[in-house]
Design a protein around this motif. Structure first.
Motif, PDB file in Angstrom:
ATOM      1  N   LYS A 228       0.838  -1.200   0.000  1.00 46.36           N
ATOM      2  CA  LYS A 228       0.000   0.000   0.000  1.00 46.36           C
ATOM      3  C   LYS A 228       0.875   1.254   0.000  1.00 46.36           C
ATOM      4  O   LYS A 228       0.630   2.193  -0.761  1.00 46.36           O
ATOM      5  CB  LYS A 228      -0.931  -0.001   1.208  1.00 46.36           C
ATOM      6  N   ALA A 229       1.900   1.271   0.844  1.00 40.56           N
ATOM      7  CA  ALA A 229       2.802   2.425   0.912  1.00 40.56           C
ATOM      8  C   ALA A 229       3.527   2.624  -0.419  1.00 40.56           C
ATOM      9  O   ALA A 229       3.714   3.764  -0.872  1.00 40.56           O
ATOM     10  CB  ALA A 229       3.804   2.246   2.046  1.00 40.56           C
ATOM     11  N   PHE A 230       3.908   1.540  -1.046  1.00 41.44           N
ATOM     12  CA  PHE A 230       4.599   1.625  -2.335  1.00 41.44           C
ATOM     13  C   PHE A 230       3.673   2.217  -3.398  1.00 41.44           C
ATOM     14  O   PHE A 230       4.047   3.125  -4.130  1.00 41.44           O
ATOM     15  CB  PHE A 230       5.095   0.237  -2.747  1.00 41.44           C
ATOM     16  N   ARG A 231       2.447   1.705  -3.470  1.00 38.44           N
ATOM     17  CA  ARG A 231       1.484   2.236  -4.444  1.00 38.44           C
ATOM     18  C   ARG A 231       1.215   3.721  -4.185  1.00 38.44           C
ATOM     19  O   ARG A 231       1.106   4.512  -5.128  1.00 38.44           O
ATOM     20  CB  ARG A 231       0.178   1.442  -4.393  1.00 38.44           C
ATOM     21  N   GLN A 232       1.128   4.104  -2.912  1.00 40.14           N
ATOM     22  CA  GLN A 232       0.892   5.512  -2.577  1.00 40.14           C
ATOM     23  C   GLN A 232       2.077   6.386  -3.005  1.00 40.14           C
ATOM     24  O   GLN A 232       1.883   7.500  -3.492  1.00 40.14           O
ATOM     25  CB  GLN A 232       0.620   5.676  -1.083  1.00 40.14           C
ATOM     26  N   ALA A 233       3.290   5.892  -2.829  1.00 39.64           N
ATOM     27  CA  ALA A 233       4.480   6.650  -3.223  1.00 39.64           C
ATOM     28  C   ALA A 233       4.499   6.858  -4.738  1.00 39.64           C
ATOM     29  O   ALA A 233       4.809   7.960  -5.220  1.00 39.64           O
ATOM     30  CB  ALA A 233       5.750   5.931  -2.765  1.00 39.64           C
ATOM     31  N   LEU A 234       4.149   5.821  -5.482  1.00 35.21           N
ATOM     32  CA  LEU A 234       4.106   5.949  -6.941  1.00 35.21           C
ATOM     33  C   LEU A 234       2.982   6.887  -7.380  1.00 35.21           C
ATOM     34  O   LEU A 234       3.162   7.701  -8.292  1.00 35.21           O
ATOM     35  CB  LEU A 234       3.938   4.582  -7.598  1.00 35.21           C
ATOM     36  N   ALA A 235       1.841   6.798  -6.714  1.00 33.62           N
ATOM     37  CA  ALA A 235       0.721   7.681  -7.054  1.00 33.62           C
ATOM     38  C   ALA A 235       1.085   9.136  -6.781  1.00 33.62           C
ATOM     39  O   ALA A 235       0.743  10.028  -7.574  1.00 33.62           O
ATOM     40  CB  ALA A 235      -0.526   7.286  -6.265  1.00 33.62           C
ATOM     41  N   GLU A 236       1.787   9.392  -5.698  1.00 35.46           N
ATOM     42  CA  GLU A 236       2.211  10.760  -5.381  1.00 35.46           C
ATOM     43  C   GLU A 236       3.196  11.271  -6.431  1.00 35.46           C
ATOM     44  O   GLU A 236       3.122  12.433  -6.852  1.00 35.46           O
ATOM     45  CB  GLU A 236       2.835  10.825  -3.987  1.00 35.46           C
TER      46      GLU A 236
ATOM     47  N   ALA B  37      10.991   7.918  -6.330  1.00 33.17           N
ATOM     48  CA  ALA B  37      10.028   7.404  -5.357  1.00 33.17           C
ATOM     49  C   ALA B  37      10.363   5.966  -4.979  1.00 33.17           C
ATOM     50  O   ALA B  37      10.267   5.584  -3.804  1.00 33.17           O
ATOM     51  CB  ALA B  37       8.610   7.498  -5.919  1.00 33.17           C
ATOM     52  N   ILE B  38      10.784   5.170  -5.962  1.00 38.57           N
ATOM     53  CA  ILE B  38      11.162   3.781  -5.688  1.00 38.57           C
ATOM     54  C   ILE B  38      12.388   3.733  -4.779  1.00 38.57           C
ATOM     55  O   ILE B  38      12.425   2.987  -3.800  1.00 38.57           O
ATOM     56  CB  ILE B  38      11.413   3.013  -7.007  1.00 38.57           C
TER      57      ILE B  38
END
Length: 104
Positions: free
Chosen positions: A9-17, A71-72
């Motif tokens: 979830k945190a990874f997806r949020q970082a990419l979305a940001e 972000a990654i």
């Protein structure tokens, strides 16, 4: 897939940001691609204009790619070595950042 649900979830949020921060670049690349199509269809074709527009599309694409890659990296710094290895496994083949990494 090997990360915990909270990590995913945190990874997806970082990419979305990163994508949100790149909204202008995403729109510029989209509009540029449309312009390239019109320029190629035009008679006579203006190769210099096509190439100039393609260069601006590339620049916008690279700006987005840079934000996503950063972000990654930022996300990876908070992971354990084992979780980073799982992240790398998940990114292989899915991310330009690691495409073909490990292939021989």
């Amino acid at each position: 897939a090997g990360l915990s649900p909270d990590q995913r979830k945190a990874f997806r949020q970082a990419l979305a940001e990163a994508r949100r921060q790149s909204a202008a670049d995403i729109e510029a690349a989209r509009a540029g691609r449309e312009a390239v199509a019109r320029l190629i269809e035009a008679e006579p074709i203006d190769a210099a204009a096509v190439n100039e527009t393609l260069a601006s599309v590339r620049q916008a694409d690279m700006a987005l790619r840079g934000r996503l890659e950063q972000a990654i990296v930022t996300f990876a710094t908070g992971l354990s070595p084992a979780d980073r290895a799982r992240l790398v496994d998940g990114l292989r083949g899915r991310s330009n950042m690691l495409r073909r990494a490990g292939e021989k």
